[in-house]
Design an enzyme around this catalytic site. Structure first.
Site, PDB file in Angstrom:
ATOM      1  N   ASP A 105      20.374  10.723  61.896  1.00 34.54           N
ATOM      2  CA  ASP A 105      21.800  11.072  61.914  1.00 34.54           C
ATOM      3  C   ASP A 105      22.566   9.930  62.568  1.00 34.54           C
ATOM      4  O   ASP A 105      22.263   9.534  63.691  1.00 34.54           O
ATOM      5  CB  ASP A 105      21.983  12.361  62.722  1.00 34.54           C
ATOM      6  CG  ASP A 105      23.447  12.680  62.992  1.00 34.54           C
ATOM      7  OD1 ASP A 105      23.731  13.406  63.964  1.00 34.54           O
ATOM      8  OD2 ASP A 105      24.309  12.181  62.232  1.00 34.54           O
ATOM      9  N   ASP A 118      26.583  14.502  63.879  1.00 36.97           N
ATOM     10  CA  ASP A 118      26.876  15.889  63.472  1.00 36.97           C
ATOM     11  C   ASP A 118      25.595  16.714  63.369  1.00 36.97           C
ATOM     12  O   ASP A 118      25.613  17.856  62.913  1.00 36.97           O
ATOM     13  CB  ASP A 118      27.639  15.911  62.135  1.00 36.97           C
ATOM     14  CG  ASP A 118      26.796  15.373  60.982  1.00 36.97           C
ATOM     15  OD1 ASP A 118      27.270  15.402  59.828  1.00 36.97           O
ATOM     16  OD2 ASP A 118      25.649  14.923  61.231  1.00 36.97           O
ATOM     17  N   ASP A 163      21.832  11.274  57.510  1.00 34.31           N
ATOM     18  CA  ASP A 163      22.790  10.775  56.517  1.00 34.31           C
ATOM     19  C   ASP A 163      22.359   9.394  56.008  1.00 34.31           C
ATOM     20  O   ASP A 163      21.401   8.796  56.522  1.00 34.31           O
ATOM     21  CB  ASP A 163      24.191  10.721  57.127  1.00 34.31           C
ATOM     22  CG  ASP A 163      24.182  10.104  58.517  1.00 34.31           C
ATOM     23  OD1 ASP A 163      24.606  10.767  59.476  1.00 34.31           O
ATOM     24  OD2 ASP A 163      23.683   8.960  58.643  1.00 34.31           O
ATOM     25  N   ASN A 206      26.142   9.842  62.699  1.00 35.70           N
ATOM     26  CA  ASN A 206      27.502  10.165  63.166  1.00 35.70           C
ATOM     27  C   ASN A 206      27.534  11.379  64.086  1.00 35.70           C
ATOM     28  O   ASN A 206      28.588  11.982  64.288  1.00 35.70           O
ATOM     29  CB  ASN A 206      28.421  10.376  61.958  1.00 35.70           C
ATOM     30  CG  ASN A 206      27.995  11.583  61.124  1.00 35.70           C
ATOM     31  OD1 ASN A 206      26.884  12.096  61.293  1.00 35.70           O
ATOM     32  ND2 ASN A 206      28.853  12.031  60.246  1.00 35.70           N
ATOM     33  N   GLU A 246       7.152  15.877  39.227  1.00 40.02           N
ATOM     34  CA  GLU A 246       6.570  16.891  40.099  1.00 40.02           C
ATOM     35  C   GLU A 246       6.007  17.970  39.180  1.00 40.02           C
ATOM     36  O   GLU A 246       6.726  18.828  38.673  1.00 40.02           O
ATOM     37  CB  GLU A 246       7.605  17.494  41.044  1.00 40.02           C
ATOM     38  CG  GLU A 246       6.962  18.412  42.067  1.00 40.02           C
ATOM     39  CD  GLU A 246       7.844  19.523  42.557  1.00 40.02           C
ATOM     40  OE1 GLU A 246       8.843  19.825  41.900  1.00 40.02           O
ATOM     41  OE2 GLU A 246       7.525  20.094  43.605  1.00 40.02           O
ATOM     42  N   ASP A 282      11.993  16.642  39.555  1.00 40.12           N
ATOM     43  CA  ASP A 282      11.746  17.958  40.141  1.00 40.12           C
ATOM     44  C   ASP A 282      11.291  18.959  39.075  1.00 40.12           C
ATOM     45  O   ASP A 282      11.975  19.136  38.068  1.00 40.12           O
ATOM     46  CB  ASP A 282      13.064  18.433  40.755  1.00 40.12           C
ATOM     47  CG  ASP A 282      12.894  19.593  41.698  1.00 40.12           C
ATOM     48  OD1 ASP A 282      12.164  19.448  42.689  1.00 40.12           O
ATOM     49  OD2 ASP A 282      13.476  20.651  41.433  1.00 40.12           O
TER      50      ASP A 282
HETATM   51  O1  ISL Z   1       6.593  27.147  45.257  1.00 36.27           O
HETATM   52  C1  ISL Z   1       7.250  26.602  46.077  1.00 36.27           C
HETATM   53  C2  ISL Z   1       8.168  27.343  47.005  1.00 36.27           C
HETATM   54  O2  ISL Z   1       7.559  27.440  48.257  1.00 36.27           O
HETATM   55  C3  ISL Z   1       7.162  25.120  46.234  1.00 36.27           C
HETATM   56  O3  ISL Z   1       5.929  24.761  45.807  1.00 36.27           O
HETATM   57  C4  ISL Z   1       8.273  24.414  45.436  1.00 36.27           C
HETATM   58  O4  ISL Z   1       9.295  25.278  45.103  1.00 36.27           O
HETATM   59  C5  ISL Z   1       7.737  23.849  44.130  1.00 36.27           C
HETATM   60  O5  ISL Z   1       6.744  22.914  44.467  1.00 36.27           O
HETATM   61  C6  ISL Z   1       8.873  23.123  43.409  1.00 36.27           C
HETATM   62  O6  ISL Z   1       9.449  22.210  44.335  1.00 36.27           O
HETATM   63  C7  ISL Z   1      10.624  21.517  43.928  1.00 36.27           C
HETATM   64  O7  ISL Z   1      11.595  22.391  43.350  1.00 36.27           O
HETATM   65  C8  ISL Z   1      12.200  23.369  44.189  1.00 36.27           C
HETATM   66  C9  ISL Z   1      12.603  22.857  45.581  1.00 36.27           C
HETATM   67  O8  ISL Z   1      12.815  23.972  46.440  1.00 36.27           O
HETATM   68  C10 ISL Z   1      11.527  21.980  46.171  1.00 36.27           C
HETATM   69  O9  ISL Z   1      11.952  21.445  47.429  1.00 36.27           O
HETATM   70  C11 ISL Z   1      11.220  20.861  45.182  1.00 36.27           C
HETATM   71  O10 ISL Z   1      10.268  19.944  45.711  1.00 36.27           O
HETATM   72  C12 ISL Z   1      13.438  23.820  43.433  1.00 36.27           C
HETATM   73  O11 ISL Z   1      14.216  22.676  43.146  1.00 36.27           O
HETATM   74 CA    CA Z   2      25.102  12.861  60.138  1.00 34.80          CA
END
Ligand code: ISL
Ligand code: CA
Length: 603
Positions: free
Chosen positions: A62, A66, A70, A64, A294, A240
């Protein structure tokens, strides 16, 4: 392997737009089709040789006062990252978000989250990274948006709104949810929206409605936002839950033999490969970028279908087999070393030289690595953290380091539910404890060992208030009270620290092609305490021996192999060219082996 190639080729011919595996890559702008020289069959690539460091901006630094990390805070620590020896930064979502899921619920893909700073701060961060000859990849969260995104605000207004089909809406079925799919954050995956009397799909929080990737307008919106950031100079994306983007939109119920692991169902939609290949054609193939998916729900056997370079989808993925070895459906379980070793052998068997993958044991969704896979007691935290680093940097695949693991940061001593921030935990508390399905004690004991907040406590920079993370009296999430003895200032000043060991391992990997492209062989798969394997590239042979226990063990190297010249050791033990090693608790060693005079490879 031949069987798999046959299957891959067969599948390639089936998926209409997938170039056949054996055909030369079709020439496209930015991608050379000439066969550059290979190393052990692999095409050399910068992202195969990289060491990636994940920054969770909310908890990094951080600047600033808060109490929230950041972008300027990250910029102030770039020398620290460069000193560690990492060369790619993966930035968890920095985009505008109401933070229902700490940034994984995006409200505006082209705006920096107010708490994190401005676009000028982002540009300054990227410039600082490039000046240090490092790269940055962003977190692409496009399976869903925030429910506050302009697209969803429009979509929910009426059934004939131009944005209606940007999301997935269905009428009730027999007066209830359209099917029995569940959210990963508890409850149904469907939410009834009164304005139009229909349900919308959300595989995660209600505030994270799933985008409808079957709508080409959605896909092209995504490609445009990807180009926006790539044209600013970023070097790729971590994607993701990307396997979820295609759904079987007939929405059948979970099958009768459903095992409770919804991710396998959600990752088996009909068009995933088609969409990834389109994304590659439309965007990725036009840049020299790195992509890592992922791949929640994708098995090791399915991995080549996403990462075989001839399919032009992704460069690599995160499988969950190793990182989730200590939990099943969110419940903590004990694990064994042979189970972990079998995963790495299976990964190696599943992937040939046309594929690549990752090696990681932690991130913002999992436990602290030393707590989950090492021993975070005072006696063994440092050696076991170094042992895990030795494994991370010498297995086959791009290593991903999570912020704080280089300090040996540990899980947090959560007391009550009020100590947790994660929406997944809070929703589960409502679903299981407030309904008295489980006791609070049972729930909290499990969450201490599986909760994602363990990895989200702020970075511990020094032994000043709040570990030097913030000057605010109260950071957004409490700092681990052990910051007084576990912090960056302490480790940088100690040449025998975990930080400097990471530095040495990153340097060793960078100058040793055998540790990047070499063949992998587990020498002793059934051994319950020792992980012993070789990495071999032609006549360069390395032996890695890891004692995953607090027992002193006299170990005869299998096959009568001899150790050789010590290249790395967490306890400073060598023993040189010998066939028997006297291993201390959590002893980790890397040897360069003397190749037999006949020059035969040791494999
Ligand atoms: O199942 C899960 C919840 O505990 C985690 O394994 C996770 O949601 C899953 O791996 C998918 O993760 C990704 O998408 C999610 C987000 O919450 C996670 O931080 C991200 O890494 C939704 O965007
Ligand atoms: Ca900050």
């Amino acid at each position: 392997m031949k069987i798999l190639r046959f299957i891959l080729a067969a599948c390639a011919s089936v998926v209409l737009i997938s170039p056949s595996l054996t055909a030369q890559a079709t020439p496209t702008a930015g991608r050379s089709t000439k066969q550059s020289s290979t190393l052990n069959g692999y095409q050399p690539r910068w992202w195969k040789e990289a060491v990636v460091y994940q920054v969770y901006p909310r908890s990094f630094k951080d600047s600033n006062g808060d109490g929230i990390g950041d972008l300027k805070g990250i910029t102030s620590k770039l020398d620290y990252l460069q000193g560690l020896g990492v060369n790619v930064v993966w930035l968890s979502p920095h985009y505008d978000s109401p933070n229902a899921d700490n940034g994984y619920d995006i409200r505006d893909y082209r705006k920096v989250m107010t708490e994190f700073g401005t676009m000028a701060d982002f540009d300054e961060l990227l410039k600082g990274i490039k000046q240090r000859h490092m790269r940055m990849v962003l977190d692409l969260v496009v399976n869903h948006t925030s429910d506050e995104h302009a697209w969803f605000v429009e979509s929910r207004k009426s059934k004939d709104n131009p944005y209606r089909n940007y999301y997935i809406w269905r009428p009730a079925k027999n007066g209830k949810e359209p099917n029995n799919w569940t959210s990963f954050f508890s409850g149904s995956a469907w939410k009834l929206d009164p304005a139009t009397g229909e349900y919308y799909l959300h595989l995660f929080a209600e505030k994270q409605p799933d985008l409808n990737w079957d709508n080409p307008k959605v896909r092209h919106e995504v490609y445009d936002l990807m180009k926006f950031w790539l044209d600013k100079g970023v070097d790729g994306f971590r994607m993701d839950v990307i396997p979820f983007v295609s759904k079987d939109q007939t929405f059948p119920d979970f099958p009768a033999n459903f095992d409770g692991r919804a991710e396998h169902i959600y990752a088996s939609g009909p068009h995933m490969h088609e969409y990834l290949q389109e994304m590659n054609r439309e965007v990725l193939s036009k840049y020299d970028v790195m992509t890592v998916g992922e791949a929640f729900g994708i098995t090791l056997q399915q991995t080549p279908f996403l990462v075989d370079e001839r399919r032009h989808e992704l460069n690599m993925i995160f499988n969950f087999d190793a990182v989730r070895l200590d939990q099943q459906n969110g419940i903590w379980r004990d694990w064994t070393l042979p189970e972990l070793k079998a995963i790495y052998t299976q990964q190696d068997r599943s992937l040939d030289a046309h594929s690549w993958n990752t090696v990681f044991l932690s991130n913002h969704d999992n436990l602290r690595m030393v707590s989950a896979f090492g021993d975070d007691s005072a006696a063994y935290r440092v050696p076991s953290a170094k042992l895990l680093a030795t494994m991370l940097f010498t297995l086959k695949g791009t290593p991903f380091v999570y912020q704080g693991d280089e300090l040996g940061m540990t899980d947090y001593p959560f007391k009550g539910i009020e100590d947790f921030d994660d929406i997944a935990v809070k929703n589960a508390w409502k679903e299981y404890v407030l309904t008295q399905r489980v006791s609070a004690e049972y729930f909290l004991a499990n969450m201490r060992k599986t909760g994602r907040d363990n990895a989200r406590t702020p970075m511990q920079w020094d032994n000043s208030l709040n570990g030097g993370f913030t000057t605010a009296a109260k950071p957004w999430l409490a700092v681990n009270p052990n910051y007084s003895e576990i912090n960056a200032r302490q480790v940088i000043g100690d040449p025998n620290s975990i930080y400097h060991y990471y530095q040495r391992m990153a340097d060793l990997r960078r100058k040793t092609p055998a540790l990047v492209y070499g063949d992998y062989k587990d020498l002793d798969p059934a051994n319950p305490k020792i992980f012993a394997y070789t990495r071999t590239l032609g006549k360069d042979a390395y032996l890695i021996v890891l004692n995953f226990s607090k027992d002193a063990i006299s170990y005869s190297i299998p096959g009568g192999l001899k150790a050789g010249r010590l290249e790395a050791s967490n306890l400073g033990e060598s023993e040189g060219t010998t066939t028997t090693l006297h291993l201390k608790p959590w002893d980790a060693r890397v040897y360069r082996m003397a190749v037999p005079s006949s020059g035969t490879d040791i494999n």
